[in-house]
Design a protein around this motif. Sequence first.
Motif, PDB file in Angstrom:
ATOM      1  N   UNK A   1       0.720  -1.203   0.033  1.00 45.24           N
ATOM      2  CA  UNK A   1       0.010   0.044   0.010  1.00 45.24           C
ATOM      3  C   UNK A   1       0.888   1.052   0.272  1.00 45.24           C
ATOM      4  N   UNK A   2       1.903   1.198   0.789  1.00 41.06           N
ATOM      5  CA  UNK A   2       2.850   2.384   0.967  1.00 41.06           C
ATOM      6  C   UNK A   2       3.553   2.746  -0.465  1.00 41.06           C
ATOM      7  N   UNK A   3       3.977   1.432  -1.130  1.00 41.35           N
ATOM      8  CA  UNK A   3       4.603   1.671  -2.003  1.00 41.35           C
ATOM      9  C   UNK A   3       3.879   1.905  -3.382  1.00 41.35           C
ATOM     10  N   UNK A   4       2.663   1.692  -3.477  1.00 40.86           N
ATOM     11  CA  UNK A   4       1.539   2.125  -4.537  1.00 40.86           C
ATOM     12  C   UNK A   4       1.226   3.602  -4.347  1.00 40.86           C
ATOM     13  N   UNK A   5       1.095   4.090  -2.938  1.00 40.12           N
ATOM     14  CA  UNK A   5       1.068   5.509  -2.836  1.00 40.12           C
ATOM     15  C   UNK A   5       2.222   6.296  -3.150  1.00 40.12           C
ATOM     16  N   UNK A   6       3.453   5.685  -3.130  1.00 32.91           N
ATOM     17  CA  UNK A   6       4.661   6.572  -3.513  1.00 32.91           C
ATOM     18  C   UNK A   6       4.827   6.791  -4.505  1.00 32.91           C
ATOM     19  N   UNK A   7       4.316   6.342  -5.726  1.00 28.12           N
ATOM     20  CA  UNK A   7       4.749   6.547  -7.229  1.00 28.12           C
ATOM     21  C   UNK A   7       4.533   8.107  -7.151  1.00 28.12           C
ATOM     22  N   UNK A   8       5.159   8.568  -8.271  1.00 27.90           N
ATOM     23  CA  UNK A   8       4.883  10.023  -8.624  1.00 27.90           C
ATOM     24  C   UNK A   8       4.630  10.112 -10.172  1.00 27.90           C
ATOM     25  N   UNK A   9       3.708  10.750 -10.648  1.00 29.05           N
ATOM     26  CA  UNK A   9       3.598  11.051 -12.112  1.00 29.05           C
ATOM     27  C   UNK A   9       3.229   9.939 -12.843  1.00 29.05           C
ATOM     28  N   UNK A  10       3.990   9.530 -13.777  1.00 24.45           N
ATOM     29  CA  UNK A  10       3.872   8.625 -14.907  1.00 24.45           C
ATOM     30  C   UNK A  10       4.467   7.311 -14.552  1.00 24.45           C
ATOM     31  N   UNK A  11       5.128   7.011 -13.452  1.00 20.55           N
ATOM     32  CA  UNK A  11       5.609   5.812 -13.009  1.00 20.55           C
ATOM     33  C   UNK A  11       5.736   5.646 -11.652  1.00 20.55           C
ATOM     34  N   UNK A  12       5.691   4.451 -11.094  1.00 21.23           N
ATOM     35  CA  UNK A  12       5.793   4.234  -9.735  1.00 21.23           C
ATOM     36  C   UNK A  12       7.292   3.351  -9.638  1.00 21.23           C
ATOM     37  N   UNK A  13       8.285   4.212  -8.953  1.00 19.45           N
ATOM     38  CA  UNK A  13       9.562   3.724  -8.890  1.00 19.45           C
ATOM     39  C   UNK A  13       9.663   2.314  -7.767  1.00 19.45           C
ATOM     40  N   UNK A  14       8.633   2.135  -6.998  1.00 19.60           N
ATOM     41  CA  UNK A  14       8.547   1.216  -5.892  1.00 19.60           C
ATOM     42  C   UNK A  14       8.286  -0.175  -6.427  1.00 19.60           C
ATOM     43  N   UNK A  15       7.980  -0.315  -7.677  1.00 18.94           N
ATOM     44  CA  UNK A  15       7.564  -1.758  -8.055  1.00 18.94           C
ATOM     45  C   UNK A  15       8.079  -2.785  -7.693  1.00 18.94           C
ATOM     46  N   UNK A  16       9.484  -2.429  -7.418  1.00 15.96           N
ATOM     47  CA  UNK A  16      10.340  -3.949  -6.759  1.00 15.96           C
ATOM     48  C   UNK A  16       9.596  -4.477  -5.704  1.00 15.96           C
ATOM     49  N   UNK A  17       9.577  -3.393  -4.811  1.00 12.03           N
ATOM     50  CA  UNK A  17       8.980  -3.912  -3.440  1.00 12.03           C
ATOM     51  C   UNK A  17       7.629  -4.419  -3.478  1.00 12.03           C
ATOM     52  N   UNK A  18       6.879  -3.853  -4.416  1.00 12.13           N
ATOM     53  CA  UNK A  18       5.402  -4.290  -4.725  1.00 12.13           C
ATOM     54  C   UNK A  18       5.473  -5.822  -5.142  1.00 12.13           C
ATOM     55  N   UNK A  19       6.296  -6.126  -6.092  1.00 11.43           N
ATOM     56  CA  UNK A  19       6.633  -7.522  -6.447  1.00 11.43           C
ATOM     57  C   UNK A  19       7.179  -8.184  -5.577  1.00 11.43           C
ATOM     58  N   UNK A  20       8.033  -8.045  -4.679  1.00 10.45           N
ATOM     59  CA  UNK A  20       8.896  -8.751  -3.786  1.00 10.45           C
ATOM     60  C   UNK A  20       7.794  -9.096  -2.729  1.00 10.45           C
ATOM     61  N   UNK A  21       7.039  -8.319  -2.238  1.00 11.77           N
ATOM     62  CA  UNK A  21       6.045  -8.648  -1.227  1.00 11.77           C
ATOM     63  C   UNK A  21       4.762  -9.353  -1.634  1.00 11.77           C
TER      64      UNK A  21
END
Length: 468
Positions: free
Chosen positions: A353-373
Amino acid sequence: MNQFLNHRLEKDLIGEMYIPEQFYFGIQTQRALQNFDLSHNKLSQYPLFIQSLAWVKLACAKANLQLGHLSQEKYTAIEYACQQIIEGRYHDQFELDMLQGGAGTSTNMNMNEVLANIALEYMGHQKGQYQYLHPNNDVNMAQSTNDVYPTAIKMALVLMIDQLEKPFQNLINGFAAKAKQFEHVLKMGRTQLQDAVPMTLGQEFLAFSNTLAKDLKLIKNLVPQSLYQVNLGGTAIGTGLNASKAYQEIAVAELATLIQRPIQSADDLIEATSDMGEFVLLSGLLKRTATKLSKIANDLRLLSSGPRTGFGEIQLEARQAGSSIMPGKVNPVIPEALNISCFEVIANDLAVTLAADAGQLQLNAMEPLIAFKLFESIDILNNAMRMFQEKCVVSIQANTAHCQHLVENSIGIVTALNPYLGYENTTRLAQTAFRENRSVIELIRSEGLMTQQQIEEILSIQNMTQPV
């Protein structure tokens, strides 16, 4: 002696680096290995993800071949390399940490470099001779990490959910079998840990089965439909720069054929590139399942508590000694382990949830954490449900006589008598039974309020546990 004798020299925009000759990855992967040593969870621990990324690369190569952008020679070599990865070979070349900066670029380049070097050897060249087949120009043609990486994540999740279904269904069936076994075991139901009204142990276990069946249905029916929508062909931000509309359509169609799933292009590739909603949905459903499983584990620990001073309504199979100081003590270690596993899944949902929220504009740079979890949560649930069914649920036994004794001595059975004796009379019986430490049945008999036949009829399992 030259320390770099068995190395090859590779270059990138940062500079030069010697890569040990045995490695199929290249300089960009090597830099990421040096930069990211965080979770000690490697890409190679998730083979379905590696295979999914290779499927995506193969689909893209097929599209580029059909459009005349990739020569037949290069395509054949890339196809060979992809098939090697899909068949499970070379997975030891994917040792990057799942947690990494760069929105997954290191993972994408890891695959590009490994595929390029496998393909180069297939073509008769040496690793690193990228003038003949290049990781970026050829393997990554018309692609960006930002469309390839999330597409591969979605494909891996679809396949992992397929694997989750078997232990999930086995656990559902396991509780259903116990429900059948315990359908004639009368016991007291409890609300707020206080005596409530009678039920059967079978009804209690059937509820466990049914509540999990609801979650499996949701995960099977809802999640794949959202994960089948991909942004492949959208390249960097969803506009499709460096890729044609024809390429996008062909690549998605080829991917659908390769993994035999109804993969489709998302309606809005820009939205699909930046939004993590599908991942949040899946994570929420996994959390829901984990919450239910943990509650069931709590219930079984309560019901088996004792053996002399607890509820003691069921007996769990002894799995190991429970104490280093208390001889003979046995703990409910399997339900406890399930609790702990579920807590991890619940915590992972917050990270997603936090990673999804942390994306800015046209890309979410936190996708590695989302995938891992998400990968971790599915793995944990897969292992935990298998353990729970095989090492706990299947061997649960009912303490039938003790359950019956608790019912007969419970004040809660006055509720079943209320329609026959009235609220005020049953309230008086309950208070007297509690004050004098006597059973309600004993008081009814002593006061001559009912005949034995009436008592047995009213307090039968059928009448007390089913609508009349």
